[in-house]
Motif scaffolding. Structure first.
Motif, PDB file in Angstrom:
ATOM      1  N   GLU A 133      49.574  47.168  34.565  1.00  0.00           N
ATOM      2  CA  GLU A 133      48.162  47.013  34.250  1.00  0.00           C
ATOM      3  C   GLU A 133      47.654  48.405  33.875  1.00  0.00           C
ATOM      4  O   GLU A 133      48.038  49.400  34.495  1.00  0.00           O
ATOM      5  CB  GLU A 133      47.422  46.500  35.495  1.00  0.00           C
ATOM      6  CG  GLU A 133      45.928  46.374  35.280  1.00  0.00           C
ATOM      7  CD  GLU A 133      45.194  45.928  36.547  1.00  0.00           C
ATOM      8  OE1 GLU A 133      45.848  45.758  37.588  1.00  0.00           O
ATOM      9  OE2 GLU A 133      43.976  45.764  36.461  1.00  0.00           O
ATOM     10  N   HIS A 173      50.237  46.647  40.486  1.00  0.00           N
ATOM     11  CA  HIS A 173      49.621  45.364  40.171  1.00  0.00           C
ATOM     12  C   HIS A 173      50.547  44.238  40.635  1.00  0.00           C
ATOM     13  O   HIS A 173      51.762  44.323  40.481  1.00  0.00           O
ATOM     14  CB  HIS A 173      49.353  45.283  38.664  1.00  0.00           C
ATOM     15  CG  HIS A 173      48.584  44.060  38.289  1.00  0.00           C
ATOM     16  ND1 HIS A 173      47.281  43.879  38.686  1.00  0.00           N
ATOM     17  CD2 HIS A 173      48.942  42.953  37.597  1.00  0.00           C
ATOM     18  CE1 HIS A 173      46.865  42.708  38.232  1.00  0.00           C
ATOM     19  NE2 HIS A 173      47.847  42.125  37.577  1.00  0.00           N
ATOM     20  N   GLU A 191      44.739  44.079  31.452  1.00  0.00           N
ATOM     21  CA  GLU A 191      46.072  43.512  31.692  1.00  0.00           C
ATOM     22  C   GLU A 191      46.700  43.238  30.343  1.00  0.00           C
ATOM     23  O   GLU A 191      46.409  42.243  29.701  1.00  0.00           O
ATOM     24  CB  GLU A 191      45.978  42.237  32.526  1.00  0.00           C
ATOM     25  CG  GLU A 191      45.621  42.520  33.979  1.00  0.00           C
ATOM     26  CD  GLU A 191      45.621  41.275  34.843  1.00  0.00           C
ATOM     27  OE1 GLU A 191      46.622  40.538  34.818  1.00  0.00           O
ATOM     28  OE2 GLU A 191      44.616  41.051  35.529  1.00  0.00           O
ATOM     29  N   HIS A 226      46.867  51.002  44.359  1.00  0.00           N
ATOM     30  CA  HIS A 226      46.431  50.198  43.207  1.00  0.00           C
ATOM     31  C   HIS A 226      44.970  49.737  43.321  1.00  0.00           C
ATOM     32  O   HIS A 226      44.074  50.559  43.433  1.00  0.00           O
ATOM     33  CB  HIS A 226      47.408  49.030  43.012  1.00  0.00           C
ATOM     34  CG  HIS A 226      47.165  48.261  41.758  1.00  0.00           C
ATOM     35  ND1 HIS A 226      47.235  48.837  40.527  1.00  0.00           N
ATOM     36  CD2 HIS A 226      46.811  46.955  41.556  1.00  0.00           C
ATOM     37  CE1 HIS A 226      46.942  47.919  39.604  1.00  0.00           C
ATOM     38  NE2 HIS A 226      46.669  46.784  40.210  1.00  0.00           N
TER      39      HIS A 226
END
Ligand code: ZN
Length: 240
Positions: free
Chosen positions: A154, A200, A124, A102
Protein backbone atom coordinates in the motif's frame (compact mmCIF):
# COMPACT_ATOMS: atom_id res chain seq x y z
CA UNK A 1 15.02 -15.56 32.67
CA UNK A 2 15.40 -12.28 34.56
CA UNK A 3 17.38 -10.60 31.80
CA UNK A 4 15.03 -11.65 29.05
CA UNK A 5 13.11 -9.02 27.13
CA UNK A 6 9.37 -9.38 27.60
CA UNK A 7 7.48 -8.60 24.41
CA UNK A 8 3.71 -8.33 24.02
CA UNK A 9 2.41 -8.32 20.44
CA UNK A 10 -1.00 -6.62 20.31
CA UNK A 11 -3.33 -6.80 17.33
CA UNK A 12 -6.94 -5.78 16.85
CA UNK A 13 -7.37 -9.14 15.01
CA UNK A 14 -10.41 -8.19 12.97
CA UNK A 15 -9.46 -8.41 9.27
CA UNK A 16 -8.07 -11.92 9.84
CA UNK A 17 -11.50 -13.17 10.89
CA UNK A 18 -13.70 -11.63 8.21
CA UNK A 19 -11.70 -10.87 5.08
CA UNK A 20 -11.04 -14.00 2.95
CA UNK A 21 -7.68 -12.92 1.51
CA UNK A 22 -6.39 -11.87 4.91
CA UNK A 23 -7.56 -15.12 6.57
CA UNK A 24 -5.58 -17.04 3.95
CA UNK A 25 -2.47 -14.94 4.51
CA UNK A 26 -2.59 -14.72 8.31
CA UNK A 27 -4.77 -17.64 9.50
CA UNK A 28 -3.67 -17.15 13.11
CA UNK A 29 -3.57 -13.36 12.86
CA UNK A 30 -0.84 -10.80 12.19
CA UNK A 31 0.14 -10.92 15.88
CA UNK A 32 0.92 -14.64 15.62
CA UNK A 33 3.06 -14.19 12.49
CA UNK A 34 5.18 -11.56 14.27
CA UNK A 35 5.24 -13.51 17.55
CA UNK A 36 6.25 -16.77 15.82
CA UNK A 37 9.32 -15.02 14.36
CA UNK A 38 10.31 -13.33 17.61
CA UNK A 39 9.87 -16.58 19.58
CA UNK A 40 12.86 -18.04 17.69
CA UNK A 41 15.08 -15.59 19.58
CA UNK A 42 16.11 -17.09 22.91
CA UNK A 43 16.42 -13.77 24.73
CA UNK A 44 12.81 -12.79 24.05
CA UNK A 45 9.74 -13.87 26.04
CA UNK A 46 6.88 -13.29 23.63
CA UNK A 47 3.16 -13.10 24.35
CA UNK A 48 0.22 -11.87 22.32
CA UNK A 49 -2.91 -9.89 23.17
CA UNK A 50 -5.96 -8.88 21.12
CA UNK A 51 -8.85 -6.43 21.21
CA UNK A 52 -11.51 -9.03 22.02
CA UNK A 53 -9.81 -10.14 25.25
CA UNK A 54 -10.82 -8.78 28.61
CA UNK A 55 -9.25 -5.27 28.89
CA UNK A 56 -7.98 -5.94 25.33
CA UNK A 57 -5.45 -8.31 26.91
CA UNK A 58 -3.63 -5.30 28.35
CA UNK A 59 -4.27 -5.47 32.10
CA UNK A 60 -2.05 -3.58 34.50
CA UNK A 61 -0.38 -6.90 35.28
CA UNK A 62 0.38 -7.60 31.58
CA UNK A 63 1.81 -4.11 31.00
CA UNK A 64 3.89 -4.29 34.17
CA UNK A 65 5.43 -7.40 32.65
CA UNK A 66 5.99 -5.91 29.19
CA UNK A 67 9.31 -4.35 28.19
CA UNK A 68 8.06 -3.49 24.75
CA UNK A 69 4.59 -3.54 23.21
CA UNK A 70 4.06 -4.06 19.48
CA UNK A 71 0.81 -2.56 18.14
CA UNK A 72 -1.13 -3.32 14.94
CA UNK A 73 -4.57 -1.79 14.38
CA UNK A 74 -6.71 -0.53 11.51
CA UNK A 75 -10.52 -0.78 11.25
CA UNK A 76 -11.22 -1.17 14.96
CA UNK A 77 -8.98 1.57 16.33
CA UNK A 78 -11.97 3.45 17.73
CA UNK A 79 -13.07 0.34 19.64
CA UNK A 80 -9.99 0.52 21.84
CA UNK A 81 -11.18 1.77 25.23
CA UNK A 82 -9.82 5.12 26.36
CA UNK A 83 -9.07 3.63 29.78
CA UNK A 84 -6.69 1.13 28.18
CA UNK A 85 -5.10 3.86 26.03
CA UNK A 86 -4.45 5.87 29.22
CA UNK A 87 -2.87 2.83 30.81
CA UNK A 88 -0.57 2.12 27.86
CA UNK A 89 0.34 5.82 27.69
CA UNK A 90 1.32 5.84 31.38
CA UNK A 91 3.49 2.75 30.90
CA UNK A 92 5.25 4.27 27.87
CA UNK A 93 6.10 7.42 29.83
CA UNK A 94 7.46 5.15 32.58
CA UNK A 95 9.77 3.38 30.15
CA UNK A 96 7.85 0.66 28.31
CA UNK A 97 8.78 0.54 24.62
CA UNK A 98 6.15 0.85 21.89
CA UNK A 99 6.47 -0.32 18.29
CA UNK A 100 3.67 1.04 16.12
CA UNK A 101 3.11 -0.72 12.81
CA UNK A 102 1.56 0.42 9.53
CA UNK A 103 -2.04 1.72 9.89
CA UNK A 104 -1.65 1.85 13.68
CA UNK A 105 -0.24 5.32 12.96
CA UNK A 106 -3.91 6.28 13.39
CA UNK A 107 -4.32 4.40 16.67
CA UNK A 108 -5.51 6.36 19.69
CA UNK A 109 -2.29 5.59 21.56
CA UNK A 110 0.05 6.83 18.79
CA UNK A 111 -1.97 10.00 18.18
CA UNK A 112 -1.99 10.70 21.92
CA UNK A 113 1.77 10.25 22.16
CA UNK A 114 2.42 12.39 19.06
CA UNK A 115 -0.17 15.11 19.66
CA UNK A 116 -0.90 15.39 15.92
CA UNK A 117 -3.35 13.72 13.51
CA UNK A 118 -0.73 11.23 12.21
CA UNK A 119 -2.65 11.19 8.90
CA UNK A 120 -0.95 10.80 5.53
CA UNK A 121 -1.77 10.12 1.88
CA UNK A 122 -2.54 6.51 1.02
CA UNK A 123 -3.50 4.40 -2.00
CA UNK A 124 -4.01 0.68 -2.57
CA UNK A 125 -2.38 0.21 -5.97
CA UNK A 126 0.11 -2.69 -5.60
CA UNK A 127 3.02 -0.29 -5.97
CA UNK A 128 6.68 -1.05 -5.47
CA UNK A 129 8.32 0.47 -2.40
CA UNK A 130 11.98 1.05 -1.65
CA UNK A 131 12.71 1.65 2.01
CA UNK A 132 16.03 3.44 2.18
CA UNK A 133 18.15 3.24 5.30
CA UNK A 134 18.87 6.89 6.09
CA UNK A 135 20.74 6.23 9.34
CA UNK A 136 22.97 3.17 8.79
CA UNK A 137 24.56 3.50 12.24
CA UNK A 138 21.23 3.21 14.02
CA UNK A 139 20.73 -0.08 15.94
CA UNK A 140 17.33 -0.54 14.27
CA UNK A 141 19.08 -0.77 10.87
CA UNK A 142 21.51 -3.49 11.98
CA UNK A 143 21.78 -6.33 9.48
CA UNK A 144 19.86 -4.43 6.81
CA UNK A 145 21.45 -3.59 3.45
CA UNK A 146 21.28 -0.09 1.93
CA UNK A 147 17.58 -0.51 1.28
CA UNK A 148 14.70 -2.97 1.61
CA UNK A 149 12.79 -3.59 -1.59
CA UNK A 150 9.11 -4.43 -1.25
CA UNK A 151 7.59 -5.69 -4.47
CA UNK A 152 4.03 -4.57 -3.67
CA UNK A 153 2.67 -2.50 -0.84
CA UNK A 154 0.00 0.00 0.00
CA UNK A 155 1.36 3.45 -0.84
CA UNK A 156 1.78 5.94 1.97
CA UNK A 157 2.76 9.52 1.18
CA UNK A 158 3.83 12.78 2.75
CA UNK A 159 2.85 14.87 4.32
CA UNK A 160 2.75 12.50 7.28
CA UNK A 161 1.41 14.64 10.12
CA UNK A 162 3.78 13.68 12.94
CA UNK A 163 6.16 15.81 15.02
CA UNK A 164 9.70 15.78 13.62
CA UNK A 165 11.05 12.35 14.58
CA UNK A 166 13.87 12.39 17.15
CA UNK A 167 15.67 9.96 14.85
CA UNK A 168 14.76 8.91 11.32
CA UNK A 169 15.96 5.43 10.30
CA UNK A 170 14.04 4.70 7.07
CA UNK A 171 12.52 6.82 4.33
CA UNK A 172 10.51 5.25 1.52
CA UNK A 173 10.00 5.88 -2.16
CA UNK A 174 6.90 4.55 -3.90
CA UNK A 175 6.40 3.77 -7.56
CA UNK A 176 3.63 6.36 -7.85
CA UNK A 177 6.02 9.16 -6.85
CA UNK A 178 5.30 9.58 -3.14
CA UNK A 179 7.88 9.57 -0.40
CA UNK A 180 7.21 8.69 3.22
CA UNK A 181 9.08 8.72 6.54
CA UNK A 182 8.70 4.99 7.11
CA UNK A 183 10.89 4.34 10.16
CA UNK A 184 10.72 6.99 12.89
CA UNK A 185 11.99 7.06 16.49
CA UNK A 186 10.51 9.16 19.26
CA UNK A 187 11.30 9.63 22.94
CA UNK A 188 8.42 10.30 25.33
CA UNK A 189 9.18 10.46 29.06
CA UNK A 190 11.37 7.43 29.77
CA UNK A 191 9.86 5.52 26.85
CA UNK A 192 11.05 4.90 23.32
CA UNK A 193 8.67 4.62 20.40
CA UNK A 194 9.39 3.30 16.92
CA UNK A 195 6.97 3.72 14.04
CA UNK A 196 7.48 1.35 11.09
CA UNK A 197 5.18 1.59 8.08
CA UNK A 198 5.28 -1.76 6.16
CA UNK A 199 2.47 -4.15 6.99
CA UNK A 200 -0.77 -3.73 5.04
CA UNK A 201 -2.95 -6.74 5.87
CA UNK A 202 -3.30 -8.03 2.28
CA UNK A 203 0.46 -8.39 1.66
CA UNK A 204 2.76 -11.03 3.20
CA UNK A 205 5.04 -8.42 4.77
CA UNK A 206 5.13 -10.00 8.22
CA UNK A 207 6.81 -13.02 6.62
CA UNK A 208 9.46 -10.80 4.97
CA UNK A 209 12.83 -11.47 6.63
CA UNK A 210 13.96 -7.85 6.40
CA UNK A 211 10.74 -6.41 7.80
CA UNK A 212 10.86 -8.92 10.66
CA UNK A 213 14.52 -8.17 11.30
CA UNK A 214 13.71 -4.46 11.66
CA UNK A 215 10.92 -5.30 14.14
CA UNK A 216 13.34 -7.53 16.06
CA UNK A 217 15.97 -4.76 16.16
CA UNK A 218 13.30 -2.32 17.30
CA UNK A 219 12.34 -4.67 20.15
CA UNK A 220 15.90 -4.38 21.45
CA UNK A 221 16.06 -0.62 20.91
CA UNK A 222 12.70 0.20 22.52
CA UNK A 223 12.74 -2.34 25.36
CA UNK A 224 12.43 -0.94 28.87
CA UNK A 225 15.84 -0.70 30.57
CA UNK A 226 16.79 -0.26 34.20
CA UNK A 227 16.69 3.45 34.98
CA UNK A 228 16.68 5.64 38.07
CA UNK A 229 13.46 6.84 39.63
CA UNK A 230 12.86 10.42 38.56
CA UNK A 231 11.59 13.01 41.02
CA UNK A 232 9.39 15.80 39.68
CA UNK A 233 7.63 18.64 41.40
CA UNK A 234 8.78 20.85 44.25
CA UNK A 235 12.24 19.79 45.53
CA UNK A 236 14.80 21.11 48.00
CA UNK A 237 18.04 22.50 46.53
CA UNK A 238 20.92 20.06 46.19
CA UNK A 239 23.51 22.72 47.15
CA UNK A 240 23.51 24.52 50.48
ZN1 ZN B 1 -3.03 -0.63 5.17
Amino acid sequence: MGNNIKVTVWNEFVHEKKDKDVIKLYPKGIHSAIADYLKKRKELEVKTATLEENEHGLSEEVLKNTDTLIWWGHIAQNDVKDKIVERVHKHVLEGMGLIVLHSAKLSKIFKKLMGTTCASKWREADEREILWVVNPAHPIAEGIEEYIEIEKNETYGEHFDIPNPDELVFASWFEGGEIFRSGCCFYRGKGKIFYFSPGHETYPLYYNENVLRVIYNAVHWTAKKESPTITRGNVKSLEK
